[in-house]
Design an enzyme around this catalytic site. Structure first.
Site, short mmCIF file in Angstrom:
data_model
loop_
_atom_site.label_atom_id
_atom_site.label_comp_id
_atom_site.label_asym_id
_atom_site.label_seq_id
_atom_site.Cartn_x
_atom_site.Cartn_y
_atom_site.Cartn_z
N ASP A 172 0.07 -7.59 1.51
CA ASP A 172 0.58 -6.21 1.61
C ASP A 172 2.10 -6.16 1.64
O ASP A 172 2.70 -5.40 2.40
CB ASP A 172 0.01 -5.51 2.84
CG ASP A 172 0.04 -3.98 2.70
OD1 ASP A 172 0.28 -3.51 1.58
OD2 ASP A 172 -0.15 -3.29 3.71
N ASN A 194 5.17 4.89 9.14
CA ASN A 194 5.94 3.74 9.62
C ASN A 194 5.75 2.52 8.71
O ASN A 194 6.51 1.56 8.79
CB ASN A 194 5.53 3.34 11.04
CG ASN A 194 6.36 4.02 12.11
OD1 ASN A 194 5.83 4.79 12.89
ND2 ASN A 194 7.66 3.73 12.13
N SER A 195 4.70 2.54 7.88
CA SER A 195 4.39 1.38 7.04
C SER A 195 5.58 0.98 6.20
O SER A 195 6.19 1.81 5.52
CB SER A 195 3.20 1.70 6.12
OG SER A 195 2.02 1.86 6.85
N HIS A 236 0.81 -1.22 0.00
CA HIS A 236 0.00 0.00 0.00
C HIS A 236 0.85 1.27 0.00
O HIS A 236 0.34 2.34 -0.31
CB HIS A 236 -0.99 -0.01 1.18
CG HIS A 236 -0.37 0.29 2.52
ND1 HIS A 236 -0.06 -0.69 3.43
CD2 HIS A 236 -0.02 1.46 3.11
CE1 HIS A 236 0.45 -0.14 4.52
NE2 HIS A 236 0.48 1.18 4.35
#
Length: 449
Positions: A139, A212-213, A109
């Site tokens: 993801d 932070n992803s 994402h």
């Protein structure tokens, strides 16, 4: 390690003491100049050069609400909607896992629909990244840059993690590069959250926020134990409930992308659910956790391996299985063609079977378990949605208007790419679900309650 952990505990205890009023005779604890002060700095100095800042640019299709009076001018694309391409920018994090080849892991994402992906290293160098492959269900995305003198993070065995282990999150929340937070592992094997199609999350209370992803979740040795992915919070901010994709799961997916250029999910060929207290009592089971096998699909990998309805899968490759979602995620991410040893409970006795996983992308699934009104339809993944392979005559699916060769491309204006997306959309719906169907050259909606 025990000495260091003792020092860390002492520092925490000292902090707790300072947080409360001290009696006059009390002495503030301190470390003398000859003592080692607890610190994560040496570990982070080795690990953080391998944590990168990601910035993306691209365009994506958005849906715009159109007043009824103006629909004539925009055509009949769905009820009161018009699709437009709009530019976007975004920020995220990534982890270098192979310095020689320039491999960087992040979340799908973070880079989805991006035309331009820029990687900035801790030393300030910037590189344009190439997208090698992605998997929306888990993801995960794999990028590559051409650069010299890169650092990399060693991978830990995430199957050996325990609740209570220390965890360090490193990333770029809100664009603040190289931010470090700490906590513990709060839970393992989290699933059924509706965040991703495949969920087997590490839960941590180390602060994770937007940006932070794709960043790193580390242990105290500076080894990668997970890829930070999502948070649970009412306003999108940190409340101490963050989730990371386990390293072993990530590595299985990355290995498939490197070998095939895509993820090839594995399939077992069973339907079932979690072991519950009611099920344990009704079936006189000797376990309280596991994956209950309700049905074995004929000629599936599970059928060929000898699994039977009524079995309880309690382990996979010698790692405990807590629920059906965890089993599903581990099977899918291990990959088609791989062998898995399943520990099962049958008639009160434990035994093991070895199964060669099939391909999830080729599997046709029944829609019965998704919604009662879809009973009688067989579904499979297609390039741009979910294909209705067959519809039984006079079944609920036939009565609501579904036909063979229909393509389900959306639910309540939410795009559907595969069976997992459809399942998740139906589980998360409130009230009526409007299935957007592509039938030949025609778009229509089928309503289910």
């Amino acid at each position: 390690m025990n000495k260091k952990l003792s020092l860390v505990s002492a520092a925490i205890a000292a902090g707790l003491m300072l947080a409360n009023p001290l009696p006059a005779e009390a002495k503030i604890p301190f470390f003398s100049s000859s003592e080692e002060i607890p610190t994560l700095a040496p570990m982070l100095e080795q690990a953080t050069p391998a944590i990168v800042h990601i910035s993306v640019e691209g365009s994506r299709e958005v849906q715009q609400r159109i007043p009824e009076a103006f629909r004539y001018f925009f055509g009949q694309r769905g009820p009161n909607e018009q699709r437009q391409e709009r530019p976007f920018k975004g920020l995220g994090s990534g982890v270098i896992i192979d310095a020689d080849k320039g491999y960087i892991v992040t979340n799908n994402h973070v880079i989805e629909d991006a035309d331009n992906i820029q990687i900035r290293l801790k030393d300030g160098r910037t590189f344009k990244a190439k997208k090698l492959g992605t998997d929306a269900q888990s993801d995960i995305a794999l990028l590559q840059i051409e650069a010299q003198k890169l650092a990399q993070v060693p991978l830990a065995n995430s199957d050996k993690l325990r609740v209570g282990d220390f965890a360090i999150a490193v990333g770029n929340p809100f664009g603040l590069e190289q931010t470090v937070t700490s906590g513990i592992i709060s839970a393992l094997g989290r699933g059924g959250l509706g965040i991703e199609g495949l969920e087997d999350f590490i839960q941590t209370d180390a602060a994770i926020n937007s940006g932070n992803s794709g960043g790193a979740l580390l242990n105290l040795r500076g080894e990668l134990i997970g890829i930070n992915t999502a948070i649970l919070g009412p306003n999108g901010g940190n409340i101490g409930i963050g989730f990371a994709i386990p390293t072993n799961m990530m590595k299985n997916l990355v290995d498939q992308i490197i070998e095939y250029g895509e993820v090839r999910p594995g399939s077992l060929g069973i339907r079932g659910g979690d072991v519950t207290a009611d099920l344990t009592e009704a079936m006189n089971l000797k376990v309280s956790r596991g994956a209950w096998v309700n049905e074995v699909i004929p000629d599936s990998p599970a059928d060929k391996a000898g699994l039977k309805s009524g079995d309880v899968v309690i382990s996979m490759n010698d790692n405990r299985i807590s629920n059906f979602n965890e089993l599903r995620a581990k099977v899918a991410t291990l990959g088609a063609g791989k062998k898995a040893k399943l520990g099962i409970l049958r008639d009160g006795k434990e035994r093991s079977v070895t199964v060669t996983l099939g391909s999830l992308t080729e599997a046709t699934v029944s829609a019965n378990e998704m919604h009662p009104m879809l009973q009688g339809a067989a579904l499979s993944n297609a390039d741009k949605g979910v294909k209705v392979d067959t519809v039984e005559a006079n079944s609920p699916a036939a009565q609501i208007g579904l036909m063979a060769d229909d393509l389900i491309i959306g639910v309540n204006r939410q795009a559907i790419k595969n069976v997992s997306d459809l399942r998740k959309a139906l589980e998360n719906r409130n009230g009526i679900a409007a299935l957007n169907i592509q039938r030949g050259n025609t778009n229509l909606y089928v309503l289910i309650r």
